[in-house]
Motif scaffolding. Structure first.
Motif, short mmCIF file in Angstrom:
data_model
loop_
_atom_site.label_atom_id
_atom_site.label_comp_id
_atom_site.label_asym_id
_atom_site.label_seq_id
_atom_site.Cartn_x
_atom_site.Cartn_y
_atom_site.Cartn_z
N ILE A 281 8.08 28.92 8.13
CA ILE A 281 7.43 27.72 7.55
C ILE A 281 6.09 28.09 6.95
CG2 ILE A 281 6.47 25.44 8.12
CD1 ILE A 281 8.60 25.24 10.33
N GLY A 282 5.31 28.93 7.66
CA GLY A 282 3.99 29.35 7.16
C GLY A 282 4.10 30.11 5.84
N SER A 283 5.13 30.98 5.74
CA SER A 283 5.31 31.74 4.49
C SER A 283 5.62 30.79 3.33
CB SER A 283 6.44 32.77 4.63
OG SER A 283 6.12 33.69 5.65
N ASP A 284 6.46 29.76 3.61
CA ASP A 284 6.77 28.78 2.56
C ASP A 284 5.53 27.96 2.20
OD1 ASP A 284 9.32 29.58 2.33
OD2 ASP A 284 10.19 27.97 3.53
N LEU A 285 4.75 27.57 3.23
CA LEU A 285 3.54 26.80 2.94
C LEU A 285 2.57 27.63 2.11
CD1 LEU A 285 3.05 24.98 6.36
CD2 LEU A 285 3.42 23.87 4.15
N PHE A 286 2.49 28.95 2.42
CA PHE A 286 1.58 29.80 1.62
C PHE A 286 2.03 29.81 0.16
CE2 PHE A 286 0.14 33.64 -0.45
CZ PHE A 286 -1.22 33.43 -0.33
N ASP A 287 3.34 29.88 -0.06
CA ASP A 287 3.83 29.85 -1.45
C ASP A 287 3.43 28.53 -2.14
OD1 ASP A 287 4.83 32.38 -1.35
OD2 ASP A 287 6.92 31.80 -1.08
N GLN A 288 3.44 27.42 -1.37
CA GLN A 288 3.02 26.13 -1.95
C GLN A 288 1.51 26.15 -2.27
OE1 GLN A 288 4.32 22.52 0.11
NE2 GLN A 288 5.97 23.71 1.04
N ILE A 289 0.73 26.75 -1.37
CA ILE A 289 -0.73 26.83 -1.60
C ILE A 289 -1.00 27.54 -2.93
CG2 ILE A 289 -2.84 28.02 -0.78
CD1 ILE A 289 -1.92 27.39 2.08
N CYS A 290 -0.21 28.60 -3.17
CA CYS A 290 -0.43 29.40 -4.38
C CYS A 290 -0.33 28.55 -5.65
CB CYS A 290 0.60 30.53 -4.46
SG CYS A 290 0.25 31.79 -3.24
N HIS A 291 0.43 27.46 -5.58
CA HIS A 291 0.61 26.65 -6.79
C HIS A 291 -0.26 25.39 -6.81
CE1 HIS A 291 4.12 29.34 -6.73
NE2 HIS A 291 3.79 29.43 -8.00
N LEU A 292 -1.19 25.27 -5.87
CA LEU A 292 -2.09 24.11 -5.86
C LEU A 292 -3.14 24.26 -6.96
CD1 LEU A 292 -2.77 23.93 -2.01
CD2 LEU A 292 -1.53 22.23 -3.37
N GLN B 124 -6.46 18.51 -1.92
CA GLN B 124 -6.18 17.05 -1.84
C GLN B 124 -4.84 16.76 -1.18
OE1 GLN B 124 -7.60 14.11 -3.84
NE2 GLN B 124 -9.46 15.28 -3.37
N ALA B 125 -3.84 17.60 -1.46
CA ALA B 125 -2.49 17.33 -0.96
C ALA B 125 -2.36 17.67 0.53
CB ALA B 125 -1.48 18.12 -1.77
N GLY B 126 -3.34 18.34 1.08
CA GLY B 126 -3.33 18.64 2.52
C GLY B 126 -2.39 19.78 2.91
N ILE B 127 -2.02 20.63 1.93
CA ILE B 127 -1.08 21.73 2.25
C ILE B 127 -1.80 22.81 3.08
CG2 ILE B 127 0.53 23.45 1.30
CD1 ILE B 127 1.30 20.60 0.56
N THR B 128 -3.06 23.09 2.75
CA THR B 128 -3.80 24.11 3.53
C THR B 128 -3.98 23.64 4.98
OG1 THR B 128 -4.96 24.59 1.47
CG2 THR B 128 -5.81 25.64 3.45
N ALA B 129 -4.19 22.32 5.16
CA ALA B 129 -4.29 21.78 6.52
C ALA B 129 -2.98 21.99 7.27
CB ALA B 129 -4.64 20.29 6.46
N LYS B 130 -1.86 21.74 6.59
CA LYS B 130 -0.53 21.93 7.24
C LYS B 130 -0.34 23.41 7.61
CE LYS B 130 2.62 18.54 5.27
NZ LYS B 130 3.62 18.36 4.25
N PHE B 131 -0.74 24.29 6.67
CA PHE B 131 -0.62 25.74 6.87
C PHE B 131 -1.43 26.16 8.10
CE2 PHE B 131 -2.51 29.96 5.74
CZ PHE B 131 -1.35 30.72 5.69
N ASN B 132 -2.66 25.64 8.19
CA ASN B 132 -3.54 25.99 9.30
C ASN B 132 -2.94 25.50 10.62
OD1 ASN B 132 -5.80 26.96 10.60
ND2 ASN B 132 -7.20 25.39 9.85
#
Ligand SMILES: C[S@@+](CC[C@H](N)C(=O)[O-])C[C@H]1O[C@@H](n2cnc3c(N)ncnc32)[C@H](O)[C@@H]1O
Length: 322
Positions: A45-56, A211-219
């Motif tokens: 899940i963390g690896s996928d979230l990191f990929d999402q962060i990359c596109h923020l 804003q989307a809170g993806i980094t918070a989810k990742f953390n």
């Protein structure tokens, strides 16, 4: 000419690894300033979230480095005159390796190293399928530990460490890491490394508080990963993401703040947290280019070429082994 093997089996070192990791996690959570190593961000899940962060939109480091890489790869193609092996530390989804492979046709072998085994295997299999003429040999390992490449060839090595992952280490550890990979990669090796630069604290703050809170989810997901691998019972609802720029250390710090007085059990041991107490999960150090070149020099690397993004937003360096 023989065709190099496709993906070779990942070298699994799981069981020894697990016991060491659990002791490390417990010790760090019992310290005065509690911490969890950032290497535990990367379950599936963390690896996928990191990929999402990359596109923020706020996360400039990935976008900026990706925009720089085609020109860097073209410049490198002109420099690399003999077959080489590319070794990426913390290879993730192998997106950046693909840009290098497009231009540098002297890359005969790729060794992606990562701690996220399933994600690495999937990415390596896809790379091997797309580049059948290149040998792809993933290694599942913790790059903060001594590492042997066990290469079956004598090709000169090009180390690749993009994404400013070096920024996760403090200066002392960054120096040790650069020294260690200098030994691992050997004489005649080179190192291509992406390093984030010092810049406006507001830009930095936005990048780690999207804003989307993806980094918070990742953390927060680091706690869920620990629940699985270290038999812990963290309740994610009882923690809040907190990231800020600490100008004294030129680093972004990420923490998880306990929202209540609580006791968490990890590997059968209780860990008490006060209301407002933090668990430090990541540092992301920022460097002036001259500072980083100096650090690398102390570790046995001399600068060959430097690329700076517009407004000095990100830097990439090519070093030669001294
Ligand atoms: C910030 S991502 C960078 C991914 C890719 N290199 C890029 O630049 O897009 C960090 C990667 O390093 C891996 N990683 C983090 N700590 C690690 C460790 N101690 N040993 C091996 N891999 C690690 C993570 O699983 C993740 O894939």
């Amino acid at each position: 000419m023989s065709i190099p093997p496709a993906t070779q089996a990942i070298q699994t070192i799981e069981s020894v690894f697990e016991q060491q990791l659990i002791s490390e996690i417990t010790a760090n959570l019992k310290a005065d300033q509690k911490s969890i190593s950032s290497k535990f961000f990367y379950d599936a899940i963390g690896s996928d979230l990191f990929d999402q962060i990359c596109h923020l939109p706020e996360y400039y480091p990935y976008r900026t480095e990706m925009n720089m890489l085609p020109k860097i790869a073209a410049d490198m193609a002109a420099l690399v005159k003999q077959p080489i092996e590319l070794v990426e530390f913390g290879a993730g989804s192998l997106t950046k390796i693909r840009i290098l492979l497009k231009s540098i046709n002297m890359i005969q072998s790729v060794v992606p190293i990562d701690i996220a085994q399933t994600h690495l295997q999937k990415a390596a299999d896809a790379l091997a399928r797309d580049y059948p003429e290149v040998a792809v040999s993933p290694i599942f390992a913790d790059f903060t530990q001594p590492l042997a490449l066990q290469s079956h060839n004598t090709l000169p090595k090009l180390g690749f460490f993009p994404g400013s992952t070096i920024g996760n280490f403090n200066r002392e550890f960054a120096l040790q890491f650069l020294q260690r990979i200098r030994r691992t990669l050997g004489d005649n090796s080179q190192l291509l490394i992406g390093v984030d630069t010092k810049k406006s604290a507001q830009v930095l703050h936005r990048a780690y508080n999207d804003q989307a809170g993806i980094t918070a989810k990742f953390n927060l997901n680091i706690l869920s990963h620990l629940n699985h691998i270290a038999n812990a019972n963290f309740d994610l609802q009882k923690f809040e993401h907190y990231a800020f720029y600490n100008p004294h250390f030129s680093r972004i710090e990420m923490h998880l703040v306990s929202q209540v007085e609580q006791s968490v059990v990890i590997n059968n041991k209780p860990i008490d947290l006060h209301l407002g107490e933090t668990i430090h999960t990541e540092n992301s150090y920022k460097y002036r280019p001259d500072e980083f070149i100096h650090l690398a020099r102390m570790a046995g690397w001399t600068i060959q070429q430097e690329w700076l993004a517009e407004d000095d937003m990100f830097s990439v360096f090519l070093f030669d082994a001294l």
